[in-house]
Motif scaffolding. Structure first.
Motif, PDB file in Angstrom:
ATOM      1  N   VAL B  94       0.820  -1.201   0.000  1.00 38.98           N
ATOM      2  CA  VAL B  94       0.000   0.000   0.000  1.00 38.98           C
ATOM      3  C   VAL B  94       0.857   1.256   0.000  1.00 38.98           C
ATOM      4  O   VAL B  94       0.588   2.221  -0.706  1.00 38.98           O
ATOM      5  CB  VAL B  94      -0.937  -0.024   1.221  1.00 38.98           C
ATOM      6  N   ARG B  95       1.937   1.211   0.780  1.00 40.81           N
ATOM      7  CA  ARG B  95       2.748   2.408   0.895  1.00 40.81           C
ATOM      8  C   ARG B  95       3.695   2.589  -0.286  1.00 40.81           C
ATOM      9  O   ARG B  95       3.908   3.702  -0.745  1.00 40.81           O
ATOM     10  CB  ARG B  95       3.592   2.344   2.157  1.00 40.81           C
ATOM     11  N   SER B 161      -2.162  -3.190  -5.397  1.00 43.28           N
ATOM     12  CA  SER B 161      -2.080  -3.435  -3.960  1.00 43.28           C
ATOM     13  C   SER B 161      -3.067  -4.516  -3.548  1.00 43.28           C
ATOM     14  O   SER B 161      -2.720  -5.441  -2.800  1.00 43.28           O
ATOM     15  CB  SER B 161      -2.377  -2.148  -3.189  1.00 43.28           C
ATOM     16  N   ILE B 197      -3.261   4.073   3.493  1.00 46.58           N
ATOM     17  CA  ILE B 197      -4.043   3.937   2.256  1.00 46.58           C
ATOM     18  C   ILE B 197      -4.116   5.265   1.522  1.00 46.58           C
ATOM     19  O   ILE B 197      -3.783   5.370   0.344  1.00 46.58           O
ATOM     20  CB  ILE B 197      -5.469   3.445   2.569  1.00 46.58           C
TER      21      ILE B 197
END
Lengths: 160, 259, 275
Positions: B94-95, B161, B197
């Motif tokens: 996600v990051r 993701s 997110i």
């Protein structure tokens, strides 16, 4: 005709994309929108061990909130942990205790709350009085080692 | 002395191209705004740059997630922390990996195609012909592609993701028997909506902007010969990949601290 | 040099280029040229490759800005900035590009319909009629569903021609319309240029280096060379001209005012040094 197929495919594309975003928001992060209404309570610990901000706050293994900040009281140098509790759990007794626990032997640490029996409820800004600090593995291990060392010496004597 | 002169030349060329690309950006954004009433043009572009990139994104996302699952599990199990597998996989994706890898793949798959398409339109005088037909190419050609890029990249990043998280689950649960509940709960406890997110989405929006901008500019600025177009295509991939990685560093430092 | 006007056809010209100077950073293109394009006629701009014939069309179309001198279209100076004024002017002109410049992602029908869809709000049925009329004019009504990649060079140029006239412009500019065509296609294009000009009352500018075809259709010829107009006149005047530059070009002589040899030092000196 051609334009229509294109539009359908783009529709599918957008659907999958939005579904992926939804999944990230709800399934992966658990709390969409950073959680709804919360109220803040504090607890004072001698030692917070490896507790991190955003660690869960649980009662009986159920998550009811999360650690919002960890700071030091400048006067007595105890650690103060601020916790955001979901406002739907607004009936925690005021003599609730807090302890810092570890999930598994080496897992992440979290705050476990132990509800008391008072009729008064905790409110925003209240401070928990009964706390138990994090168990420090190093001290446990050294205790264990000392006792084992003592035992080992004795048994050695017995054998001979 | 000569190398100093060459360094100066490189510097001057860089600054002048940067300036040109900024002027182009202003025209392109204005064109993007004006093309919005005819959204069917944007939809066509969404098809050719979004839908056609989706497959490669989904497949790579799955593999990346599976690799993260394997690597993550093998490391975490040393500390008996395999219960955090879900968290590790999700945070990585996600990051970082979701936004960055999807932007890189987008640059390779769609960005290069955009550059080649626009470069060839220029080489075959299609852009000039539009101008002579009193049609502004910024509005008709560049604008819809810009909007489509801005929409497509964040969606593609989210897909990557999401599929990656599933891939990690496939390995974690299917191969190593990590409990499904543990996998998802550790993720849900550790991943924050705003910090992780939303920041990831912001990253992918920025990357989409960068890659689309670079690709359109390189195409529009290409020397209108087959050699010029092929060079411009290469430059698109190189420049936008570097810009994405550099931008990722800056954004990460801003979002998650450390600088 | 000013244009003499013995027949009076140059009063109120469609396009007036006067004292135009222009240079690209590395290369000078024009050192003061004067061109008048009469209304309703076919004017051919002749000249050797690379002399800036096609560039002239960019000035008329307002895609380049003169460094000195002025360009007037239909009584109004040509604006050179992007914008409504320029686009309004361009709606009165059509242009046929050397590469045809068909939009590769659109079918033949959609290519011809493109200016209508972009410039007007006509209903679909009317667009269909207009497009089919123009396609019929160039003889490609049956090819409406083909994609540009499926067309031969001559057909692509005819589609581009249909597209250029679909908005009924007052003037049409042809950039090298005869290049790369087989004799039949070439004949078709020549016939179309002539017919369109006469039937629709258009003003036509044809840029080419093909003397034979040019003489076949031109009402008036300009010969460009070395950044200036080196000669102009009707077809007969040009063919019978005694002016050396004109004679060399019109009759295709290898040597003349335009040298056969690229400038170099003395041949024998060059050889002697090598030995």
């Amino acid at each position: 005709m051609k334009q229509k197929t294109i539009e359908i495919w783009v529709g599918i594309f957008m659907m999958i994309g939005i579904a992926a975003l939804m999944m990230l928001a709800f399934k992966v992060s658990g709390s969409a929108g950073g959680g709804g209404d919360v109220y803040r309570i504090n607890a004072r610990f001698e030692n917070v061990g490896g507790l991190n901000e955003k660690a869960p706050v649980m009662i009986g293994g159920v998550r009811i909130g999360r650690v919002a900040d960890i700071r030091i009281d400048k006067e007595d140098f105890s650690a103060v942990v601020g916790m955001d509790i979901d406002s739907k759990y607004d009936n925690l007794p005021s003599d609730t205790g807090a302890s810092i626990l570890t999930s598994g032997l080496l897992g992440a640490q979290f705050v476990g709350l132990d509800p008391g029996a008072e009729d008064l409820y905790l409110e925003k800004g209240d401070e928990l009085e009964i706390t138990q600090s994090a168990i420090q593995l190093e001290s446990l291990i050294s205790q264990f080692m000392f006792s084992q060392a003592g035992k080992g010496d004795n048994s050695g004597d017995d054998d001979n | 002395m000569l190398w100093l002169q060459q360094l100066g030349q490189i510097g001057l060329r860089f600054v002048s191209r940067l300036g040109m690309s900024l002027v182009f950006l202003i025209h392109a954004l204005y064109g993007a705004v004006r093309c919005l009433p005819r959204f069917s043009l944007v939809i066509q572009q969404l098809f050719s740059i979004g839908v056609l990139t989706m497959l490669i994104i989904l497949v790579s996302g799955l593999f990346v997630g599976m690799v993260l699952g394997l690597q993550g599990y093998n490391q975490l199990v040393n500390f008996s922390a395999e219960s955090s597998l879900g968290l590790v996989v999700a945070l990585f994706l996600v990051r970082e990996l979701g936004p960055v890898l999807s932007a890189l793949l987008f640059a390779g798959r769609a960005g290069s195609a955009l550059t080649a398409e626009i470069g060839l339109m220029k080489a075959t005088e299609q852009l000039s012909a539009m101008e002579m037909m009193a049609v502004d190419p910024m509005k008709r050609v560049i604008g819809p592609r810009f909007v489509a890029g801005l929409i497509a990249v964040p969606l593609l990043a989210a897909m990557m993701s999401a599929v990656g998280v599933l891939g990690g689950y496939l390995i974690g649960h299917g191969q190593f028997g990590v409990d499904p509940g543990v996998y998802w709960t550790s993720m849900q406890n550790g991943v924050d909506f705003v910090d992780d997110i939303l920041n990831g989405v912001i990253k992918s929006v920025v990357f989409g902007f960068i890659v689309t901008w670079v690709a359109l500019f390189e195409g529009y600025d290409a020397i209108p010969t087959s050699e010029g177009v092929s060079r411009a295509t290469t430059r698109t991939v190189v420049t936008s990949s570097l810009a994405v990685l550099g931008g990722d560093f800056i954004l990460t430092a801003l979002m998650f601290g450390g600088l | 040099m000013t244009v003499q006007d013995p027949t009076g056809q140059f009063t109120n010209p469609m396009v007036e280029v006067s004292d135009l100077h222009f240079a690209f950073p590395q290369r000078s293109i024009y050192q003061g040229i004067n061109v008048l394009i009469p209304r309703g006629k076919i004017t051919v701009i002749l000249g050797p490759s690379g002399c800036g014939k096609s560039t002239l069309l960019s000035f008329v179309g307002g895609r380049l800005r003169p460094q000195k001198g002025r360009v007037v279209f239909d009584g109004e100076p040509v604006p050179t900035r992007r914008g409504e004024a320029l686009f309004t002017m361009r709606r009165k002109m059509g242009m046929l590009f050397q590469s045809s410049a068909l939009l590769t992602d659109l079918s033949v029908f959609e290519n011809v319909a493109f200016p209508l869809r972009e410039q007007t709000d006509l209903p679909e049925e009317l667009i269909r009629i207009l497009v089919l009329m123009k396609l019929e004019l160039v003889g490609l009504r049956g090819a409406r569903d083909l994609m540009p990649a499926e067309l031969s060079g001559g057909m692509a140029r005819r589609v581009a021609l249909a597209r250029a006239i679909v908005l009924d412009p007052e003037m049409i500019m042809y950039d090298e319309p005869f290049v790369g065509l087989d004799p039949i296609s070439m004949g078709v294009i020549v016939k179309l240029i002539r017919e369109l000009n006469d039937a629709l009352g258009l003003t036509s500018i044809v840029v080419t280096h093909d003397v034979h075809e040019a003489c076949g259709i031109a009402d008036y010829i300009y010969l460009l060379g070395d950044g200036v107009v080196s000669g102009h006149g009707t077809t007969e005047q040009m063919l019978n001209s005694e002016q050396p530059e004109v004679r060399q070009f019109m009759q295709g002589l290898p040597d003349g005012p335009v040298r056969y040899h690229y400038p170099a030092e003395d041949y024998l000196d060059d050889l002697g040094r090598a030995i």
